[in-house]
Design a protein around this motif. Structure first.
Motif, PDB file in Angstrom:
ATOM      1  N   GLN A  60     -40.843  -6.173  51.247  1.00 23.61           N
ATOM      2  CA  GLN A  60     -39.800  -5.780  50.509  1.00 23.61           C
ATOM      3  C   GLN A  60     -39.135  -7.043  49.625  1.00 23.61           C
ATOM      4  OE1 GLN A  60     -35.957  -5.153  52.608  1.00 23.61           O
ATOM      5  NE2 GLN A  60     -36.104  -3.239  51.695  1.00 23.61           N
ATOM      6  N   VAL A  61     -38.972  -6.778  48.251  1.00 24.66           N
ATOM      7  CA  VAL A  61     -38.225  -7.790  47.435  1.00 24.66           C
ATOM      8  C   VAL A  61     -36.986  -7.100  47.000  1.00 24.66           C
ATOM      9  CG1 VAL A  61     -38.397  -9.038  45.056  1.00 24.66           C
ATOM     10  CG2 VAL A  61     -40.542  -8.604  46.570  1.00 24.66           C
ATOM     11  N   THR A  62     -36.038  -7.983  47.129  1.00 26.57           N
ATOM     12  CA  THR A  62     -34.599  -7.453  46.617  1.00 26.57           C
ATOM     13  C   THR A  62     -34.154  -9.028  45.824  1.00 26.57           C
ATOM     14  OG1 THR A  62     -33.593  -8.322  48.729  1.00 26.57           O
ATOM     15  CG2 THR A  62     -33.989  -6.103  48.393  1.00 26.57           C
ATOM     16  N   LEU A  78     -34.994 -13.942  43.707  1.00 30.29           N
ATOM     17  CA  LEU A  78     -35.555 -12.792  44.520  1.00 30.29           C
ATOM     18  C   LEU A  78     -35.724 -13.345  46.116  1.00 30.29           C
ATOM     19  CD1 LEU A  78     -38.328 -12.132  41.736  1.00 30.29           C
ATOM     20  CD2 LEU A  78     -36.313 -10.998  42.299  1.00 30.29           C
ATOM     21  N   ARG A  79     -35.776 -12.271  46.815  1.00 32.32           N
ATOM     22  CA  ARG A  79     -35.739 -12.414  48.490  1.00 32.32           C
ATOM     23  C   ARG A  79     -36.971 -11.706  48.759  1.00 32.32           C
ATOM     24  NH1 ARG A  79     -33.495 -15.593  46.640  1.00 32.32           N
ATOM     25  NH2 ARG A  79     -31.158 -16.080  46.575  1.00 32.32           N
ATOM     26  N   LEU A  80     -38.118 -12.243  49.572  1.00 31.41           N
ATOM     27  CA  LEU A  80     -39.169 -11.733  49.857  1.00 31.41           C
ATOM     28  C   LEU A  80     -39.330 -11.605  51.423  1.00 31.41           C
ATOM     29  CD1 LEU A  80     -42.006 -10.412  49.400  1.00 31.41           C
ATOM     30  CD2 LEU A  80     -42.905 -12.762  49.320  1.00 31.41           C
ATOM     31  N   TRP A  82     -41.291  -9.692  54.656  1.00 31.05           N
ATOM     32  CA  TRP A  82     -42.732  -8.761  54.998  1.00 31.05           C
ATOM     33  C   TRP A  82     -42.457  -8.244  56.476  1.00 31.05           C
ATOM     34  CZ3 TRP A  82     -47.342 -11.479  57.013  1.00 31.05           C
ATOM     35  CH2 TRP A  82     -46.938 -13.006  57.340  1.00 31.05           C
ATOM     36  N   LEU A  92     -45.990 -12.138  45.567  1.00 30.81           N
ATOM     37  CA  LEU A  92     -45.016 -11.703  44.612  1.00 30.81           C
ATOM     38  C   LEU A  92     -45.319 -12.578  43.453  1.00 30.81           C
ATOM     39  CD1 LEU A  92     -41.983 -11.033  43.855  1.00 30.81           C
ATOM     40  CD2 LEU A  92     -41.202 -13.038  44.822  1.00 30.81           C
ATOM     41  N   GLN A 106     -41.524 -20.513  45.833  1.00 29.75           N
ATOM     42  CA  GLN A 106     -40.586 -20.437  47.053  1.00 29.75           C
ATOM     43  C   GLN A 106     -39.384 -21.676  46.970  1.00 29.75           C
ATOM     44  OE1 GLN A 106     -42.243 -19.621  50.841  1.00 29.75           O
ATOM     45  NE2 GLN A 106     -40.701 -21.047  51.777  1.00 29.75           N
ATOM     46  N   HIS A 123     -36.616 -17.181  46.275  1.00 33.53           N
ATOM     47  CA  HIS A 123     -37.549 -17.480  44.981  1.00 33.53           C
ATOM     48  C   HIS A 123     -36.457 -17.485  44.199  1.00 33.53           C
ATOM     49  CE1 HIS A 123     -41.623 -17.011  46.831  1.00 33.53           C
ATOM     50  NE2 HIS A 123     -40.853 -16.045  47.536  1.00 33.53           N
ATOM     51  N   VAL A 140     -44.958  -6.682  43.838  1.00 37.00           N
ATOM     52  CA  VAL A 140     -45.052  -7.392  45.178  1.00 37.00           C
ATOM     53  C   VAL A 140     -46.382  -6.328  45.797  1.00 37.00           C
ATOM     54  CG1 VAL A 140     -43.464  -5.742  46.219  1.00 37.00           C
ATOM     55  CG2 VAL A 140     -43.846  -7.872  47.561  1.00 37.00           C
TER      56      VAL A 140
END
Length: 165
Positions: A60-62, A78-80, A82, A92, A106, A123, A140
């Motif tokens: 999930q990327v938000t 961006l926040r990754l 898993w 990503l 990162q 990120h 992603v």
């Protein structure tokens, strides 16, 4: 009694030379271009889930992206995350104009929220492209094993058009 101030010829020449040098410096100094201004932050939210076997949240990327009005930069936050069934860590990346690929580095980690592995990967940064940016696509990709030793992967993406061109 009248007092008259006079300057020596050497002193007049030095003053004139200083004026000429100051004028040349002003003419020859490069003009710093105006800094581009970023537009509104555009929301990013992409969730990749498995499509074979038990349902798993793979990645999930938000976050947000924003374009500058100079048409050659964008910034990202961006926040990754898993999921516990995903392996290996998801990819990503960002495609610029459908051709150039950029992998945001990162910048930090934080404790993972519920449903994620051990860490949430941050990120944050800015990307400068050598030519006009028409659009970017945030991708992603997550993977999992099912059935048994069969590796599967899925990729999801969102495309953002540059509002300044």
């Amino acid at each position: 009694m009248r007092l008259e101030l006079t300057r020596s010829p050497a002193r007049r020449a030095a003053g004139s030379a200083a004026i000429v040098i100051a004028a040349l410096v002003a003419i020859l100094m490069p003009v710093t271009p105006a800094h581009a201004t970023y537009g509104a932050d555009l929301p990013v939210s992409i969730t990749v889930t498995s499509n074979a076997g038990p349902p798993l949240m793979l990645a999930q990327v938000t976050g947000t992206v924003a374009f500058d009005d100079g048409n050659t930069k964008f910034r990202y936050s961006l926040r990754l995350c898993w999921g516990s069934g995903s392996y290996p860590r998801p990819n990503l990346y960002v495609s610029v104009n459908g051709s150039s690929t950029f992998y945001p580095g990162q910048t930090s980690t934080s404790p993972a929220p519920a449903g994620c592995q051990l860490s949430l990967y941050h990120h944050d940064g800015e990307y400068t492209h050598p030519s006009t940016i028409a659009n970017i696509t945030v991708y992603v990709q997550g993977g999992w094993f099912y059935p048994g030793q069969t590796y599967n992967s899925r990729t999801k993406s969102l495309t953002y058009d540059n509002p300044y061109n």
